[in-house]
Design an enzyme around this catalytic site. Structure first.
Site, PDB file in Angstrom:
ATOM      1  N   ARG A 267       0.847  -1.192   0.000  1.00 54.02           N
ATOM      2  CA  ARG A 267       0.000   0.000   0.000  1.00 54.02           C
ATOM      3  C   ARG A 267       0.882   1.241   0.000  1.00 54.02           C
ATOM      4  O   ARG A 267       1.954   1.273   0.609  1.00 54.02           O
ATOM      5  CB  ARG A 267      -0.936   0.022   1.224  1.00 54.02           C
ATOM      6  CG  ARG A 267      -2.137  -0.885   1.098  1.00 54.02           C
ATOM      7  CD  ARG A 267      -3.097  -0.402  -0.001  1.00 54.02           C
ATOM      8  NE  ARG A 267      -4.279  -1.249  -0.136  1.00 54.02           N
ATOM      9  CZ  ARG A 267      -4.400  -2.252  -1.002  1.00 54.02           C
ATOM     10  NH1 ARG A 267      -3.381  -2.572  -1.776  1.00 54.02           N
ATOM     11  NH2 ARG A 267      -5.521  -2.936  -1.091  1.00 54.02           N
ATOM     12  N   GLU A 296      -4.490   7.875  -4.428  1.00 61.67           N
ATOM     13  CA  GLU A 296      -4.788   7.272  -5.732  1.00 61.67           C
ATOM     14  C   GLU A 296      -6.132   7.780  -6.248  1.00 61.67           C
ATOM     15  O   GLU A 296      -7.079   7.887  -5.478  1.00 61.67           O
ATOM     16  CB  GLU A 296      -4.812   5.740  -5.613  1.00 61.67           C
ATOM     17  CG  GLU A 296      -3.451   5.165  -5.241  1.00 61.67           C
ATOM     18  CD  GLU A 296      -3.444   3.633  -5.117  1.00 61.67           C
ATOM     19  OE1 GLU A 296      -4.496   3.015  -5.366  1.00 61.67           O
ATOM     20  OE2 GLU A 296      -2.408   3.066  -4.768  1.00 61.67           O
ATOM     21  N   HIS A 315      -1.877   0.845  -9.964  1.00 59.67           N
ATOM     22  CA  HIS A 315      -2.484  -0.128  -9.043  1.00 59.67           C
ATOM     23  C   HIS A 315      -3.188  -1.250  -9.812  1.00 59.67           C
ATOM     24  O   HIS A 315      -4.325  -1.630  -9.521  1.00 59.67           O
ATOM     25  CB  HIS A 315      -3.468   0.563  -8.089  1.00 59.67           C
ATOM     26  CG  HIS A 315      -3.675  -0.207  -6.808  1.00 59.67           C
ATOM     27  ND1 HIS A 315      -3.942   0.400  -5.601  1.00 59.67           N
ATOM     28  CD2 HIS A 315      -3.650  -1.547  -6.546  1.00 59.67           C
ATOM     29  CE1 HIS A 315      -4.092  -0.516  -4.658  1.00 59.67           C
ATOM     30  NE2 HIS A 315      -3.914  -1.710  -5.213  1.00 59.67           N
TER      31      HIS A 315
END
Length: 354
Positions: A267, A296, A315
């Site tokens: 993360r 994000e 991601h």
């Protein structure tokens, strides 16, 4: 132990899923009724698009039908509307709810974002799809290590400039080098397996320090700096929790030896991005391959976008064409365990949210 032949169990499919995979879930046991209404679910834009097309809108009648279906089930496949708000609503509305299986490996964040109190969260279980993504993430981590050792960023720049250097620059040998993996869970151990196949020596961190076969040294976060002193590459797989917030600080980057390759598939909040940029600029980190970020989507003004030693991945490194099948198989296995009265794996901790 639950008698699966006499107790009826109802599962509702809350997120987009192929009909053949729904049939696999139906096949787990005759006592299972699966509620599946594909017309109420947004179409997928790509494989394993659990949220589906954002332009999809249900009519008011369809919306009522969707929630009625979810409220008839003891078990949900996916969070309602793949959102924390959907989880909060079903927890309030469905007193029969016993278990929700989340599509994400790191579903703790969504459970926390639902705002549900601990008393409510203890009334049902939430399991994650952790482990399903271990292989694609580990392969991506290996890709990041190889990119760093084989100077891919510089090769791309030279190619764009049509430059053939007069002096040949050697690449680094992966075999015989040392990798540190922060978080020796399923993703970390799969990364270690691939790294060892490339000839790397692997050490890493774990909350519970215990010997692990094939791992040279195991430490907790307090021992991380000691491991980094001899590392040639570092892969972070840790989830975002209060205990991991900005674990990769200025001090931790300073503990690395110059030229370390850094990969993050955990993360983004685990990394102090300002400290990472400093480490890239002063040479402590020679290359960073990043699939996750503190915010994000990565903000347009982030210097990471344009940094010559950084690869930005949106991601997506866990995504593979096999993901829906793997999650459905995992759920079917968990459902068998549930029916037999066993302990479900990969439960979200309602206190720490991982």
């Amino acid at each position: 132990m639950m008698n699966s032949m006499t107790t009826q169990t109802t599962v509702a499919i809350a997120v987009p899923l192929e009909a053949e995979l729904v049939d696999r879930i139906r096949a787990v046991d005759p006592s299972v009724t699966v509620l599946y209404e594909p017309d109420l679910l947004p179409p997928e834009r790509f494989p394993a698009d659990h949220s589906g097309d954002p332009d999809f809108k249900r009519t008011p009648a369809q919306e009522e039908q969707y929630w009625d279906m979810l409220n008839r089930a003891q078990i949900l496949y996916g969070l309602p509307n793949e959102s924390p708000a959907g989880l909060a609503r079903i927890a309030r509305e469905n007193p029969r709810l016993q278990w929700v299986h989340a599509m994400a490996a790191g579903a703790g964040g969504a459970v926390k974002a639902s705002g549900l109190d601990q008393e409510t969260l203890r009334k049902f279980k939430v399991t994650t799809s952790a482990g399903v993504h271990a292989l694609p993430l580990a392969e991506f981590a290996a890709f990041g290590i190889l990119n760093g050792f084989k100077r891919s960023a510089e090769l791309v720049q030279d190619q764009a400039a049509k430059m053939w250097p007069e002096l040949r620059t050697p690449t680094r040998l992966v075999s015989g080098s040392t990798l540190v993996v922060t978080g020796l869970g399923e993703i970390g151990l799969e990364t270690a397996r691939i790294a060892r196949a490339l000839g790397m020596k692997v050490s890493g961190t774990k909350r519970t320090v215990e010997p692990i076969e094939g791992i040279e040294q195991v430490a907790d976060n307090d021992g991380l700096a000691g491991l980094l002193a001899t590392a040639d590459a570092v892969v972070n797989t840790l989830p975002g929790t209060p205990f991991t917030e900005k674990l990769f600080s200025r001090d931790v980057f300073a503990a690395m030896k110059p030229g370390t390759v850094f990969v993050n598939v955990g993360r983004g909040t685990v990394v102090d991005e300002d400290a990472l940029l400093e480490a890239l600029d002063n040479g402590q980190v020679s290359y960073a391959c990043l699939d996750v970020f503190a915010v994000e989507p990565l903000p347009q003004d982030s210097p990471l976008w344009d940094h010559p030693k950084v690869l930005v991945s949106p991601h997506t490194s866990a995504l593979s064409a096999a993901e829906n099948r793997l999650i459905a198989e995992r759920f079917a296995s968990n459902l068998r365990t549930f029916l037999d009265g066993g302990d479900l794996p990969h439960l979200v901790d309602p206190v720490h949210f991982y």
